[in-house]
Design an enzyme around this catalytic site. Structure first.
Site, short mmCIF file in Angstrom:
data_model
loop_
_atom_site.label_atom_id
_atom_site.label_comp_id
_atom_site.label_asym_id
_atom_site.label_seq_id
_atom_site.Cartn_x
_atom_site.Cartn_y
_atom_site.Cartn_z
N GLY A 47 21.81 5.78 34.68
CA GLY A 47 21.61 7.21 34.40
C GLY A 47 22.77 7.94 33.78
N LYS A 72 8.87 14.04 41.48
CA LYS A 72 9.96 13.95 42.48
C LYS A 72 9.39 13.78 43.89
CE LYS A 72 13.79 14.35 39.98
NZ LYS A 72 14.61 13.13 39.69
N THR A 104 23.44 19.68 32.73
CA THR A 104 23.63 18.33 32.18
C THR A 104 22.77 18.25 30.92
OG1 THR A 104 21.75 17.46 33.40
CG2 THR A 104 23.89 17.32 34.50
N LEU A 105 22.76 17.08 30.26
CA LEU A 105 21.90 16.92 29.08
C LEU A 105 20.44 17.20 29.42
CD1 LEU A 105 23.02 13.73 27.10
CD2 LEU A 105 23.27 16.14 26.45
N ALA A 106 20.00 16.67 30.57
CA ALA A 106 18.60 16.83 30.97
C ALA A 106 18.26 18.30 31.23
CB ALA A 106 18.29 16.00 32.21
N ILE A 162 17.80 8.64 37.20
CA ILE A 162 16.95 8.62 36.00
C ILE A 162 15.76 9.53 36.24
CG2 ILE A 162 15.34 7.17 34.70
CD1 ILE A 162 17.29 4.80 35.29
N TYR A 212 9.34 23.66 36.31
CA TYR A 212 9.64 22.27 36.66
C TYR A 212 8.38 21.41 36.52
CZ TYR A 212 12.48 18.55 38.72
OH TYR A 212 13.18 17.39 38.94
N ASP A 262 16.27 0.20 29.88
CA ASP A 262 15.25 1.22 29.64
C ASP A 262 14.15 0.94 30.65
OD1 ASP A 262 13.06 2.73 28.85
OD2 ASP A 262 13.50 2.51 26.71
N VAL A 263 13.98 1.82 31.64
CA VAL A 263 13.03 1.53 32.72
C VAL A 263 11.57 1.60 32.26
CG1 VAL A 263 14.60 2.17 34.60
CG2 VAL A 263 13.06 3.92 33.61
#
Ligand code: NAD
Ligand code: 0WE
Length: 262
Positions: free
Chosen positions: A13, A163, A194-196, A92, A156, A64-65
């Site tokens: 991640g 989640k 963060t990037l996400a 991730i 979200y 890559d999952v």
């Protein structure tokens, strides 16, 4: 000597030095753990490679999952370096961008739901299954979750159900691996840029409101998540499994904005 001296940790991640997984890898290294990092695709190979060098990682491997073959072969590659793994960090999460804006029912689709659950929840169980033969008899698996699993946080959207599934997966994996001595936990982090999180509409306001509401009156940092992961990964946490630990400045447990007594 750090409290993770001699431990071997695989950290997934990392996409940048702002990733929560970066904060975790850094904290694990500070406490003396050896690291193997993974990166998502060729595009990230150079950046994560440099981060691996900076953190003294023993290897930086592709994962890559979305690809079964990556999950199947990752631990064959890890086995070329180590005979056992003590700590496995899953950091991730992904849903198609269009699913993270607007109203829930407006944004929902079968495809977005499948992708969010596949990448964000199933992947933890798939990695645990693939890592199982290499896990040490006091290994610790750690995943990253968010309060949107239990509250309908605006925007979200499908990541909330994903989640919730991740947390249920965490408990079932903990039940499965507990008899082998392996512990499995989730850290529920407060919002962090963060990037996400970048490019998510209104994220700056969300950070401000979270800090206003929280007893500690601030947001949390990657380093604070990292230190919690270091604790959970260590034998200091030997009695903790199947748990969600909140690292959110206290946000999750208050009923209204905290105001200092005047
Ligand atoms: P990030 O963008 O830095 O990290 C997300 C990571 O997921 C990236 O490294 C990306 O490469 C990886 N990823 C996405 N799809 C993948 C795939 N198919 N295969 C392998 N890797 C893949 O953002 P972050 O905020 O550090 O996110 C890490 C975790 O923390 C996520 O699970 C996220 O849901 C969770 N989290 C984030 C926050 C926050 O506010 N930033 C709060 C609570 C929980
Ligand atoms: O889990 C997350 C972020 C997850 C995420 C982010 C993206 C952005 C880029 C998943 N998929 C994608 N897909 C992309 O294309 N968080 C906990 C951070 C976050 O995201 C939000 C939040 C918070 C907090 C989205 C809306 C509202 C709040």
């Amino acid at each position: 000597m750090g409290f993770l001296a001699g431990k071997k940790a695989v950290v997934t991640g990392i996409a940048s030095d702002r990733s929560i997984a970066y904060g975790i890898a850094n904290a694990l290294a500070e406490q003396g753990a050896s690291l193997i990092l993974t990166y998502q695709g060729d595009k990230l190979a150079d950046r994560v490679g440099k981060i691996g060098a900076q953190l003294g990682a023993e290897a930086v491997l592709p994962l890559d999952v979305a690809r079964d073959e990556d999950i199947d072969t990752l631990f064959d590659s890890v086995a070329e370096y180590w005979s056992q793994i003590d700590i496995l960090v899953h950091a991730i999460g992904f849903a198609p961008r269009e699913a993270l804006a607007g109203g829930y029912l407006d944004s929902i689709s079968r495809d977005a739901s499948n992708v969010a659950h596949d990448i964000s929840a199933y992947s933890f169980a798939a990695l645990a299954k693939s890592a199982r033969p290499m896990l040490s008899d006091n290994a610790s698996l750690i995943t990253m979750t968010y309060l949107g699993s239990e509250r309908a946080m605006p925007g979200y959207n499908i990541m909330g159900p994903a989640k919730a599934s991740l947390e249920a997966n965490m408990r079932f994996i903990a039940a499965d691996l507990g008899p082998s001595g392996v512990r499995v936990n989730a850290i529920s982090a407060g919002p962090i840029k963060t990037l996400a999180a970048s490019g998510i509409e209104g994220f700056r306001d969300l950070l401000t409101r979270a800090a206003d509401m929280a007893p500690l009156q601030r947001n949390v940092t990657q380093a604070e998540i990292g230190n919690t992961a270091a604790f959970l990964g260590s034998d200091l946490a030997s009695g903790i499994t199947g748990e969600v630990l909140y690292v959110d400045a206290g946000y999750n447990m208050v009923g209204a904005a905290h105001t200092a007594n005047e």
